[in-house]
Structures are given as structure tokens and as C-alpha cells.
Design a protein around this motif. Structure first.
Motif, PDB file in Angstrom:
ATOM      1  N   GLU B  16       0.845  -1.185   0.000  1.00  0.00           N
ATOM      2  CA  GLU B  16       0.000   0.000   0.000  1.00  0.00           C
ATOM      3  C   GLU B  16       0.885   1.241   0.000  1.00  0.00           C
ATOM      4  N   LEU B  17       0.668   2.112  -0.952  1.00  0.00           N
ATOM      5  CA  LEU B  17       1.367   3.398  -0.946  1.00  0.00           C
ATOM      6  C   LEU B  17       0.349   4.466  -0.592  1.00  0.00           C
ATOM      7  N   VAL B  18       0.651   5.269   0.428  1.00  0.00           N
ATOM      8  CA  VAL B  18      -0.290   6.294   0.855  1.00  0.00           C
ATOM      9  C   VAL B  18       0.364   7.669   0.742  1.00  0.00           C
ATOM     10  N   ASP B  19      -0.153   8.486  -0.137  1.00  0.00           N
ATOM     11  CA  ASP B  19       0.323   9.870  -0.305  1.00  0.00           C
ATOM     12  C   ASP B  19       1.847   9.957  -0.448  1.00  0.00           C
ATOM     13  N   VAL B  20       2.428   9.037  -1.188  1.00  0.00           N
ATOM     14  CA  VAL B  20       3.885   9.031  -1.308  1.00  0.00           C
ATOM     15  C   VAL B  20       4.353  10.209  -2.160  1.00  0.00           C
ATOM     16  N   THR B  21       5.265  10.972  -1.606  1.00  0.00           N
ATOM     17  CA  THR B  21       5.763  12.177  -2.261  1.00  0.00           C
ATOM     18  C   THR B  21       7.282  12.137  -2.310  1.00  0.00           C
ATOM     19  N   LYS B  22       7.820  12.535  -3.445  1.00  0.00           N
ATOM     20  CA  LYS B  22       9.284  12.521  -3.603  1.00  0.00           C
ATOM     21  C   LYS B  22       9.688  13.782  -4.344  1.00  0.00           C
ATOM     22  N   LYS B  23      10.631  14.512  -3.789  1.00  0.00           N
ATOM     23  CA  LYS B  23      11.064  15.767  -4.413  1.00  0.00           C
ATOM     24  C   LYS B  23      12.544  15.739  -4.704  1.00  0.00           C
ATOM     25  N   TYR B  24      12.912  16.298  -5.856  1.00  0.00           N
ATOM     26  CA  TYR B  24      14.327  16.582  -6.129  1.00  0.00           C
ATOM     27  C   TYR B  24      14.439  18.100  -6.138  1.00  0.00           C
ATOM     28  N   GLY B  25      14.840  18.681  -5.022  1.00  0.00           N
ATOM     29  CA  GLY B  25      14.854  20.137  -4.930  1.00  0.00           C
ATOM     30  C   GLY B  25      13.432  20.653  -5.068  1.00  0.00           C
ATOM     31  N   ASP B  26      13.195  21.518  -6.065  1.00  0.00           N
ATOM     32  CA  ASP B  26      11.855  22.056  -6.275  1.00  0.00           C
ATOM     33  C   ASP B  26      11.003  21.117  -7.120  1.00  0.00           C
ATOM     34  N   PHE B  27      11.663  20.212  -7.833  1.00  0.00           N
ATOM     35  CA  PHE B  27      10.934  19.345  -8.750  1.00  0.00           C
ATOM     36  C   PHE B  27      10.230  18.220  -7.990  1.00  0.00           C
ATOM     37  N   CYS B  28       8.948  18.079  -8.243  1.00  0.00           N
ATOM     38  CA  CYS B  28       8.168  17.061  -7.551  1.00  0.00           C
ATOM     39  C   CYS B  28       8.080  15.813  -8.419  1.00  0.00           C
ATOM     40  N   ALA B  29       8.887  14.801  -8.092  1.00  0.00           N
ATOM     41  CA  ALA B  29       8.918  13.583  -8.914  1.00  0.00           C
ATOM     42  C   ALA B  29       7.701  12.710  -8.650  1.00  0.00           C
ATOM     43  N   LEU B  30       7.243  12.691  -7.408  1.00  0.00           N
ATOM     44  CA  LEU B  30       6.027  11.961  -7.069  1.00  0.00           C
ATOM     45  C   LEU B  30       5.175  12.879  -6.212  1.00  0.00           C
ATOM     46  N   ASP B  31       3.896  13.016  -6.578  1.00  0.00           N
ATOM     47  CA  ASP B  31       3.034  13.960  -5.894  1.00  0.00           C
ATOM     48  C   ASP B  31       1.844  13.198  -5.303  1.00  0.00           C
ATOM     49  N   ARG B  32       1.903  12.876  -4.048  1.00  0.00           N
ATOM     50  CA  ARG B  32       0.804  12.216  -3.329  1.00  0.00           C
ATOM     51  C   ARG B  32       0.246  11.036  -4.112  1.00  0.00           C
ATOM     52  N   VAL B  33       1.111  10.050  -4.284  1.00  0.00           N
ATOM     53  CA  VAL B  33       0.715   8.856  -5.034  1.00  0.00           C
ATOM     54  C   VAL B  33       0.085   7.833  -4.094  1.00  0.00           C
ATOM     55  N   ASN B  34      -1.092   7.344  -4.469  1.00  0.00           N
ATOM     56  CA  ASN B  34      -1.775   6.306  -3.687  1.00  0.00           C
ATOM     57  C   ASN B  34      -1.951   5.068  -4.539  1.00  0.00           C
ATOM     58  N   PHE B  35      -1.686   3.913  -3.932  1.00  0.00           N
ATOM     59  CA  PHE B  35      -1.720   2.686  -4.717  1.00  0.00           C
ATOM     60  C   PHE B  35      -1.850   1.492  -3.783  1.00  0.00           C
ATOM     61  N   THR B  36      -2.661   0.531  -4.191  1.00  0.00           N
ATOM     62  CA  THR B  36      -2.820  -0.695  -3.399  1.00  0.00           C
ATOM     63  C   THR B  36      -2.647  -1.899  -4.301  1.00  0.00           C
ATOM     64  N   ALA B  37      -1.949  -2.899  -3.824  1.00  0.00           N
ATOM     65  CA  ALA B  37      -1.807  -4.142  -4.584  1.00  0.00           C
ATOM     66  C   ALA B  37      -2.337  -5.293  -3.752  1.00  0.00           C
ATOM     67  N   ALA B  38      -3.244  -6.075  -4.349  1.00  0.00           N
ATOM     68  CA  ALA B  38      -3.742  -7.269  -3.671  1.00  0.00           C
ATOM     69  C   ALA B  38      -2.729  -8.389  -3.886  1.00  0.00           C
TER      70      ALA B  38
END
Lengths: 333, 273
Positions: B16-38
């Protein structure tokens, strides 16, 4: 007009059967390499240079080969040689350890370690090895006592510098810290030459950093740095002759001492050169063994099958696999 | 979104990914990513290059650190531990243990060039899992057989074609018996005629009920094996759903444009071949 293979017009009187037989006869002739003037000139030149070398080396009385022979295995020369070997081995071991530690510091994410290693490399590279040896030998004039304690405060342990620094220890310390600085940069270059993917694959497989270095990354680093490191080690082993300035009697100092008395300068220098050649040969054999061992998987292509034919010929599983057919069929629609 | 809710409601998600966010400086590589895998599900992540697909995949096994949000494996947070009102990244040793739940297959294979195919497959089981050498060798040979490379076990990676190298890499990931397999564009570095052999191995894995997350450009493959396709752009999940639904009726303009351009590209590729 129809021509035979050797370019002459085919005569119509000649029956067809005999033409084919002639072709077969001509085809059976053995093939020889073209006579090459270049090759003969190169042989002549090589023979000329060889004769000059022979004359200079063996028919020149000034070499005094009998004197060379009498000193080559003499006790005094052998003991000097052993000193050189001992010094080289110790210096290489300590120097490479220092180099590894400094390289590790240089790649650390702690600023203090990075700065320290940078300063070390900067100072040691700036210093000629001769100066380094003299400084360490005369360190007692600068720091009479090595002490462990609080700077400007009390000290808990005092060791007089002159007890620690002998001609031998000064030689080992001086050359080791010199080799340490140079080998650190070579180690660092080796580590940086690895692709990031290799470290990531180790991480993904759960290898600890130590195991990753021992099993996967280290061997690749060693492969990358072997030629440069062999250079440094051979350089350091000839640099052991510098320790004559502080009076340690290794090979070169030994022969110098001998010819200072006997005036047989050329024969004795020849003795030293012969031993240096022997030792360098040993080092180069070691280098090629290292390169062969750590080069596994890199330079060989077993059977050297060209890639395109290998793909088509040995890709057995592709054709009989129904899944690929399904995919291909689907792709087409 | 409704379809994913249906599939995951009854079963506890494995990842489960909940609101995953990843930034490189000002650049937002991942912006609140949500994902579930059964468990046992196959997810394909598609999207234009630079959209954050690979970054998202790499956050799952902590090859990328994250700046916000959380990742849960079997309901337990991984990568961070909670201390009162704060979270700290886990120690390197813990991260290593947690990473063992994931197997990873890279775009550029990243096989160890100084080891043979079999050694690549057995290295980590022996030195990380502590398996005995004969046991690991037997398991390794079986895995190489499964990817169709039993007779290449003593070859070095440089002696193998790209497709063969990637199949060794898959065997190497499987040898650690991970619960989830991550594929980062596994066929993108391959010549077109070698793609099929790798995809067919992956397809077989998907059928055996392995949980897989795959970043890919192979839409035909995604359509065949994926339970769910995620379309990403600019670090966000734009659309997600079952492959047929997503490919045939994309709701957003961005997705429509992307699928149209991919279809054109693949048609061109096939006309060349």
C-alpha cells in the motif's frame, strides 16, 4: 567472350570437360603468402640492432661481466637485496592499507573525514618523497616526544621520537604515507568507475555494504585499478633506493658502498639493474595473474560467437514457446 | 477507482502506498501517489518518460527515499518507524531486511559481470540467506531451467544476448524468494526481436499467482497480464483501472494522447519488422 579463371580467352577447340579439369588442377595449387619486402627489411633491421646490442653488452670489456658475476650472488649484495624486498613489501602493505582508508574517508558522507582525507592527499602529493623521508627521519628535531594527551594540557604517555624513528622505520613510514596518498586516489577512481546499477542490484538483493564490496564491487574495483596500482607499487619499489639519503642500506646503497671502495662502478650498477629487472618481472607476473583472475567475465567471449548468430542459433526457447506466438498474433491484429 | 475498491475490499492488500511524495529540490517527482496491490495481483505502470513511473517503483523497495507519505507491506509501515509524533527512517540493517520482501529486475539487467549466470543467481541466496552451496546451486539450476537457460549456466553475462541476460536477472530475483517482484522497464533495453522471450517468462510468472508491479511500455503485454493499469504523468496517477477499460476508454485528454502516440509508435515498429 567467355574467360577462364586465369583471365585468358577460352579457346573453342578445347573441349568443355578438360576446362573443368584444368580449373580443378589450378584450384589444387597451394597458396603461399606474397613475398613482402617490408618483412625482410624489418628482419635485417632487427638483426642489425641485435648485433649492436650483442657487441655492446657482451663484447665490451668495460662491462666486466666476470666482476658482475662475482658480485651478483655475493653475500653483501644479497643482504642489500633482501632489505629492498623487505622494505617494498612492508611499504606496499601499509601504503595500500592507508590508501584504502583514505579513499574510504574521501567517499564518506561525513564532512570531517572528507576534509581530512583531502588535506592528507593534498600535502602528501605536494611533498617530494626525498623531502618526506628526510623530514620523518629528523622528526625528533621538530617533535622530541610523541605524546598522547590533551593539546596544551597534560599528556598521559610520552615516547621519545628517537626511540621510534630508526633508519628502517623512517623509511617504511615515509614511503608508506607517500604511497598511501597516491593509492587512495587510485582506489577512489576504481570505486567511481563502477556503474550505479551494480550497487543497486546488491542493495535489491539484500547484500550488506560489506558483503557487496567483498563479493561484487571489490573484485570489479581491483580489476579496474590493477594496472595503475602495479605502476605505483613498482615505482615505490624503485623509490626504496631514495632511502640511501637517510643511510639505510638497501640494494642501491649496498652497491654504491662497494664501488666507492673498489671503483668497479659499472659492473656493480649492472648488478643492481639486473636485480631490479628480476624484481620488476616478478611484479609484472603478479600483475598479470591478478588481471587474469579479476578479469573473468569481462574480456572473454567463450567460443567468440558473434552476437547476431548466437541470438538466432541458440535461442531455443523462443520458437517452441506458445506464449510468444500468442503475443505475436495479438500484436499483428 | 471503484473497480480497485471491489478487488481489494475483501482481501488485505500486500502493498500500500499512501500519499507518497518525492522531491528533487523544487521538482516534484512523485506527488501524493496512492496505490494498493492485492496479493497475487499484477499491476502495470505506464506513462510518458519522466512521469515518475520508475521513481514510484523504486520507492517501494527503498532504492529511493521518500519525502512524504508512507508505504505499508502486509499492513506494516516499511522504510520508517514511528516515534511519538515523528517518524525516522529505519536503520540500514532493517531496510535491508525489509527489502528482501521485494525482488527487482532492472532495465539494464545489472548482472554482475564477474560472475557466471549460475553464480549471479546463487550469490545472494548463499551469502544473504545463508543457504548451503549445494542447495543454492540446485535451486539456481532449476530457476535457470525455468527461464529456459539451463545450458547457459556457466556463461558469463558478456557471453549472453540481452534477452538471455534479462532472463538470468529474473531468475536471480526469484532465487531470493521475494513476495513481490518489481520490474523497471525490463524490455526497454532490448532489441525488438528479444522482447518476446522476456515477456513470455514474465507472463508465466504472472499466471503462477505472483504479485508483480511492472513499469512498461508494452501495452499488448499489459493488456494480457495486468489486473490493473496505472497511467502516470508529471508525478501523479492520472487514471487507473482494468487494462481494457483504460486503454479503450481513457477519460482524460492526457491519457488519450499518450495511448494514441504509443499505438502509432508500435504500428510503425511492426511495419519495420
Amino acid at each position: 567472350m567467355a574467360l577462364t579463371t586465369n583471365g585468358r580467352p577460352m579457346t573453342l577447340t578445347e573441349p568443355v570437360g578438360s576446362t573443368t579439369r584444368r580449373h580443378q588442377d589450378l584450384a589444387a595449387l597451394p597458396i603461399r603468402p606474397r613475398p613482402s619486402l617490408k618483412r625482410w627489411i624489418s628482419y635485417v633491421l632487427a638483426a642489425y640492432v641485435g648485433l649492436i646490442a650483442l657487441e655492446m653488452l657482451f663484447f665490451n670489456q668495460n662491462w666486466q661481466w666476470d666482476v658482475v658475476g662475482s658480485y651478483l650472488f655475493s653475500q653483501i649484495v644479497i643482504s642489500g637485496l633482501l632489505n629492498t624486498i623487505q622494505l617494498t613489501v612492508l611499504t606496499t602493505v601499509f601504503g595500500l592499507i592507508i590508501g584504502g582508508v583514505i579513499a574510504w574517508c574521501r567517499l564518506s558522507n561525513l564532512a570531517v573525514l572528507r576534509t581530512f582525507s583531502l588535506l592528507y592527499i593534498w600535502v602528501m602529493r605536494a611533498m617530494p618523497p626525498l623531502v618526506m623521508l628526510l623530514l620523518i627521519y629528523f622528526v625528533g628535531a621538530l617533535v622530541p616526544n610523541f605524546s598522547i594527551g590533551i593539546p596544551f594540557g597534560p599528556s598521559f604517555l610520552d615516547i621519545p621520537a628517537n626511540q621510534v624513528i630508526s633508519q628502517f622505520s623512517a623509511a617504511v613510514i615515509g614511503l608508506s604515507i607517500y604511497l598511501g596518498a597516491y593509492s587512495a586516489e587510485i582506489f577512489r577512481g576504481g570505486v567511481q568507475s563502477l556503474t550505479a546499477g551494480q550497487a543497486e542490484a546488491c542493495k535489491a538483493l539484500g547484500l550488506s555494504p560489506t558483503k557487496a564490496y567483498v563479493k561484487v564491487l571489490g573484485p570489479q574495483v581491483v580489476r579496474n585499478i590493477t594496472p595503475a596500482m602495479a605502476n605505483e607499487v613498482i615505482t615505490i619499489f624503485k623509490n626504496t633506493s631514495l632511502v640511501s639519503v637517510i643511510g639505510y642500506t638497501e640494494l642501491l646503497t649496498t652497491v654504491q658502498n662497494v664501488y666507492a671502495v673498489s671503483f668497479e662502478t659499472i659492473p656493480l650498477l649492472t648488478v643492481a639493474v639486473i636485480w631490479y629487472l628480476v624484481l620488476t618481472s616478478l611484479a609484472m607476473v603478479g600483475q598479470s595473474l591478478l588481471e587474469r583472475h579479476f578479469g573473468k567475465g569481462f574480456n572473454r567471449r567463450k567460443g567468440s560467437v558473434p552476437r547476431s548468430t548466437q541470438v538466432e542459433g541458440s535461442e531455443g526457447p523462443v520458437a517452441p514457446n506458445p506464449l510468444t506466438d500468442v503475443l505475436a498474433a495479438k500484436d499483428e491484429k | 477507482m471503484t473497480t480497485t475498491a471491489q478487488t481489494t475490499q475483501s482481501i488485505r492488500p500486500i502493498l500500500e502506498l499512501v500519499d507518497v511524495t518525492k522531491k528533487y529540490g523544487d521538482f516534484c517527482a512523485l506527488d501524493r501517489v496512492n496505490f494498493t496491490a492485492a496479493p497475487g495481483s499484477v499491476t502495470c505502470i505506464v506513462g510518458p518518460s519522466g512521469s515518475g513511473k520508475s521513481t514510484m517503483l523504486r520507492t517501494m523497495n527503498m532504492l529511493e527515499t521518500i519525502d512524504g507519505g508512507a508505504i505499508y507491506f502486509h499492513g506494516e509501515m516499511i522504510g520508517h518507524t514511528v516515534h511519538g509524533q515523528h517518524r525516522y527512517p529505519v536503520s540500514d540493517a532493517t531496510a535491508r531486511k525489509q527489502r528482501l520482501n521485494f525482488g527487482m529486475v532492472f532495465q539494464n539487467f545489472n548482472l554482475f559481470p564477474n560472475y557466471t549466470a549460475l553464480e549471479n543467481v546463487t550469490l545472494a541466496p548463499i551469502s544473504v540467506r545463508g543457504k548451503s552451496k549445494p542447495e543454492a546451486l540446485a535451486a539456481g539450476e532449476e530457476l535457470l531451467g525455468k527461464v529456459g537457460l539451463a545450458e547457459k549456466k556457466n556463461n558469463y553475462p558478456s557471453e549472453l544476448s540481452g534477452g538471455q541476460q534479462q532472463r538470468v536477472a529474473i531468475a536471480r530475483a526469484l532465487a531470493m524468494e521475494p513476495e513481490i517482484l518489481l520490474f523497471d522497464e525490463p524490455t526497454s533495453a532490448l532489441d525488438p526481436e528479444l522482447v518476446g522471450e522476456v515477456l513470455s517468462v514474465m507472463q508465466r510468472l504472472a499466471r503462477t499467482g505472483r504479485t508483480m508491479v511492472i513499469v512498461t511500455h508494452e501495452m499488448g503485454f499489459a493488456q494480457d497480464v495486468a489486473d490493473e493499469v496505472i497511467f502516470m504523468d508529471a508525478g501523479r496517477i492520472i487514471e487507473q483501472g482494468p487494462p481494457r477499460e483504460l486503454f479503450q476508454n481513457p477519460k482524460t485528454d492526457r491519457a488519450k494522447k499518450f495511448f494514441a502516440s504509443v499505438a502509432r509508435e508500435q504500428a510503425e515498429e511492426h511495419s519495420h519488422a
